[in-house]
Design an enzyme around this catalytic site. Structure first.
Site, PDB file in Angstrom:
ATOM      1  CB  CYS B 178      -0.939  -0.013   1.193  1.00  0.00           C
ATOM      2  SG  CYS B 178      -1.843  -1.559   1.302  1.00  0.00           S
ATOM      3  CG  HIS B 318      -2.116   4.348   4.891  1.00  0.00           C
ATOM      4  ND1 HIS B 318      -1.994   4.245   3.532  1.00  0.00           N
ATOM      5  CD2 HIS B 318      -2.266   3.076   5.349  1.00  0.00           C
ATOM      6  CE1 HIS B 318      -2.054   2.963   3.188  1.00  0.00           C
ATOM      7  NE2 HIS B 318      -2.227   2.237   4.266  1.00  0.00           N
ATOM      8  CG  HIS B 355      -6.431   0.947   0.419  1.00  0.00           C
ATOM      9  ND1 HIS B 355      -5.443   1.501  -0.368  1.00  0.00           N
ATOM     10  CD2 HIS B 355      -5.802   0.354   1.462  1.00  0.00           C
ATOM     11  CE1 HIS B 355      -4.270   1.244   0.172  1.00  0.00           C
ATOM     12  NE2 HIS B 355      -4.458   0.550   1.279  1.00  0.00           N
TER      13      HIS B 355
END
Lengths: 402, 428
Positions: B178, B318, B355
């Protein structure tokens, strides 16, 4: 100011073993082409499997072992060997800032689950709902983690405590060349002092053989040296290859003797028109011409075995010899298999091993004019070449440490 | 190492491109993002029976058939790169595209999707019997086999982009989970700082939503199962947050040495001032409860930029909306920023976009630069039940106007790699 860059430790786990003695024994055997090969398991393909080894020696925790597939295990093992050799293993201060740049593919599969799914897809015209149920019930969560290539680096962080950074490059042979190149460029420019560079590849995968054969790349005929095979000329091999790269100043400050100097690392690509790869490779050689000492140069060739490509490299190396460079070329994939992401780095480790011994192991191709030369006791430089099956040309120039 | 020592310095951004489930292009994305619109919807790409999670932020508005992970990831990257290079004006003529620098692509690991895997198993293979050989169909040509190899090896996507945009050198494809999109930008920054190239094309892309990828994340209990109202599922920093929502997208940035950009009269959109990274050695899917890696990572970016924590006006989090991430990110803020963490606005684009995994670091970097340029902080939507343990100003539910000179963008990866990027405003 450009910093001098050196290698201070290496690890290589491959079909020939995990110690320099074992590699040299296999590479020096009377029949190196057949010393480590398995021509039965994936018949008619030839595969170079990893030797029996004790994973526990570098990855003691069972939980860590289970969290990895074979590819990551090979990498973590080789990484441990390299850290140990460089005197870094367990040193929290150094581990806290060492930066890992790795190269890995990933995608280890669960053969049993895949068999059931492929069977379902053959049976059912509308398999959707059942496919979802099957995957939800049968896939192990840990398998996913073993499939993610970034966990090549991630697992090494956890197993060995590498905390500076872990970047994983993907993209077959080029990924290995670029991992080395970027670490070298950053160290040379002062963007870091201490790096781990490594890659691994697992050839023991039936799905990979179907895929590479589908692409017309795998050798189905009897083994020969890499220089005279058909285009379908690759034999896959397993390997984990790692080394510690640092600035010469950093190695000196911590009192470590370098194993080799890194004079240059280059990688590039082209569209692979006939001759274009050789042109790239020649440009890279030209850039280091002034660094060549004039003595015998051992060449660890990354020729993967695919015919036309190997012949193009052979012509290029012949040109190098014709230009007055005294070359002892070794197409190592003939003895260890083509290890894709790990190929360039495994050859780098073998090259360092040649520098340590001041000589090169015997030819893989006894009748080949480029390989015939046995440089005895005077190897001071090694050229590592990388030629990806589809893309990517690279080279590294290594030199004996002072 | 966090800093870049003797060869640091600002790197100019002269072009950006974005594509997400909200739409294509910076205009549409920014309009929706600052209006609090969600891009999350029910999955229609494949059957959803027997799935615990049936929602995603898949990009379904492109005309692709079939949609495979590599074909969609390439198309998303291509469109983002087209927008970015066009904005930068870096191609001098209308003819060949000749980008004066290297290419760094964060891409999802490529694996065969099931239809492709089935076709593979039908090839007239030389391989011995195995689950991967179900037929040996001689009607299938060698061309099919070659395509199934080339399309599905990791290096192909970047190789094609290198051809299309005329980038120089060996294109790098990378993954740090990620954090990948941010790592691509970091690699570009480093290459420019050390003088290897005057410009870099940095891309994060991810078009990998398939049954198997979704189920894998589901099995790790990482995904929200709040399926009823898709747009409400992603709820970072809320007390009832229950996981992230998978999404697709891409972003591209044209980075340049400031002198190179100025010499050709380019408009500078902002600067990358600092980069920090750190690996967590604790666990494959969880971060160390001591937060040490993310603290080092954010601190590294701030120090690399030559700034102090109090100089940071805003953080693009994040902010995945997993119980774990948001708790640890808040913990990290408290340690890095101290009292400043209670009043400094921070928000999560993932509340609207989901995401975008491999792309997220690049997508959110682009939105961070737009926040600085426009003086508008996009909200964290679905913030209805605040988590009292997370004492943060998350810009709840409505955008906010504010002057932002320095902003941080965080990307924390599964497997432990963390990257923070510090962005600064262009000269007025």
């Amino acid at each position: 100011m450009a910093h001098d860059v050196v290698l201070t430790g290496y690890g290589l786990l491959c079909a020939a073993g995990e110690t320099p003695e074992a590699w040299w024994r296999a590479l020096s055997s009377s029949d190196p082409l057949h010393a480590c090969v398995d021509s039965e398991t994936y018949k008619p393909f030839h595969v170079y499997p990893i030797v029996d080894y004790d994973l526990t020696a570098q990855v003691p925790k069972k939980g860590d072992q289970r969290a990895m597939g074979p590819m990551m295990q090979y990498g973590a093992y080789a990484c441990g060997l390299a850290l140990e050799a460089a005197g870094i293993k367990g040193d929290e201060e150094l581990l806290g800032r060492i930066e890992l740049i790795g190269a890995a593919g990933g995608g280890e599969r669960d053969w049993e689950v895949d068999a059931n799914v492929l069977d379902l897809l053959e049976r059912e015209a509308e398999p959707g709902a059942e496919l979802n149920r099957m995957l939800s019930d049968d896939l192990r969560p840990t398998l996913f983690l073993a499939q993610l290539p970034n966990l090549f680096g991630g697992n090494i962080s956890i197993v060995h405590g590498v905390a500076g950074a872990t970047r994983t490059f993907m993209g077959e042979e080029s990924a290995g060349m670029d991992a080395f190149r970027v670490a070298f460029e950053r160290a040379r420019a002062g963007q870091g002092e201490l790096f781990l560079v490594g890659a691994a590849f697992n050839a023991n995968r039936p799905d990979l053989h179907v895929m590479y054969d589908g692409g017309g790349l795998l050798l189905t005929e009897p083994l020969t040296p890499v220089w005279d095979r058909p285009d379908a000329g690759i034999c896959l091999g397993s390997a984990g290859a790692f080394f510690v790269l640092e600035t010469a100043d950093h190695a000196a400050a911590r009192g470590v003797r370098p194993l080799a100097k890194v004079k240059a690392v280059a990688s590039d690509r082209c569209r692979r028109a006939p001759g274009a790869a050789a042109e790239n490779a020649w440009r890279q050689l030209d850039a280091v011409w002034s660094e060549l000492r004039g003595g015998a140069l051992a060449v660890m060739s990354g020729a993967c075995g695919s015919g036309a490509l190997a012949r193009e490299e052979h012509e290029l190396l012949t040109r190098l010899v014709d230009s007055g460079v005294d070359c002892a070329v070794r197409g190592t994939a003939a003895a260890l298999g083509h290890t894709v992401e790990a190929s360039f780095l495994a050859n780098t480790v073998l090259g360092v091993s040649c520098l340590e011994r001041g000589t090169v192991f015997p030819p893989m191709a006894a009748s080949d004019p480029l390989e015939q030369r046995m440089a005895d006791g005077n190897i001071e430089q090694v050229l590592v070449t990388g030629w990806g099956a589809f893309r990517g040309e690279g080279m590294a120039l290594l030199e004996v440490a002072d | 190492m966090a800093g870049n020592g003797e060869s640091g310095g600002p790197v100019a951004i002269t072009g950006m491109g974005v594509i997400t489930p909200l739409g294509e292009g910076k205009g549409e994305n920014w309009e929706k993002l600052t209006s609090g619109v969600s891009g999350i919807h029910r999955i229609t790409r494949f059957p959803i029976e027997n799935l615990r999670t049936t929602i995603a932020g898949s990009v379904d508005f492109l005309d692709l058939d079939p949609v495979t992970p590599p074909s969609l990831s390439l198309e998303l990257a291509r469109r983002a790169a087209e927008e970015a290079t066009e904005e930068s004006g870096i191609f001098e003529t209308d003819g060949a595209r000749d980008f004066p620098g290297e290419l760094f692509v964060a891409a999802p690991p490529i694996e065969h999707d099931w239809p492709s895997r089935r076709t593979l198993s039908h090839l007239p293979s030389h391989a011995p019997d195995s689950p991967y050989v179900t037929k040996r169909d001689n009607r299938l040509s060698n061309v099919a086999g070659r395509e199934l190899l080339i399309e599905f090896i990791n290096g192909t996507l970047a190789d094609r982009l290198a051809d299309e945009f005329g980038t120089k050198g060996s294109p790098i494809t990378l993954t740090t989970a990620c954090a990948s999109g941010a790592t691509a930008i970091q690699l570009g920054v480093e290459a420019i700082r050390r003088g290897d190239c005057p410009a870099a094309l940095c891309i994060g892309t991810d078009g990998s939503i398939q049954e198997e990828t979704l189920i894998r994340f589901s099995l790790l209990s990482a995904l929200s199962t709040a399926n009823e109202v898709p747009g409400k599922a992603a709820k970072p920093f809320s007390k009832n947050r229950d996981g992230f929502v998978m999404a697709e997208g891409a972003a591209a940035m044209v980075l340049e040495h400031p002198e190179h950009a100025k010499a050709r009269g380019a408009t500078i959109l902002g600067y990358v001032l600092g980069v920090g990274e750190a690996a967590d050695t604790f666990h494959r899917t969880r971060s160390n409860p001591n937060g040490q890696a993310i603290i080092r990572c954010m601190t590294g970016a701030i120090e690399d930029a030559g700034l102090k924590p109090d100089d940071v006006h805003y953080v693009n989090c994040h902010g995945t909306g997993t119980p774990e991430n948001d708790k640890m990110e808040c913990f990290g803020f408290e340690h890095v920023f101290g009292a400043h963490s209670k009043t400094m606005p921070v928000s999560s684009n993932k509340s609207m976009i989901g995401h975008t995994l491999t792309a997220a670091g690049a997508v959110e970097a682009a939105f961070t630069v737009m926040t600085i340029r426009d003086g508008v902080m996009p909200p964290t939507i679905n913030y209805e039940i605040p988590d009292p343990a997370l004492d943060l100003d998350v810009v709840p539910n409505e955008k906010r106007a504010a002057a932002v000179e320095f902003a941080l963008s965080n990307s924390f990866g599964f497997g432990g790699q963390n990257v923070s990027l510090l962005f600064g405003a262009a000269e007025a």
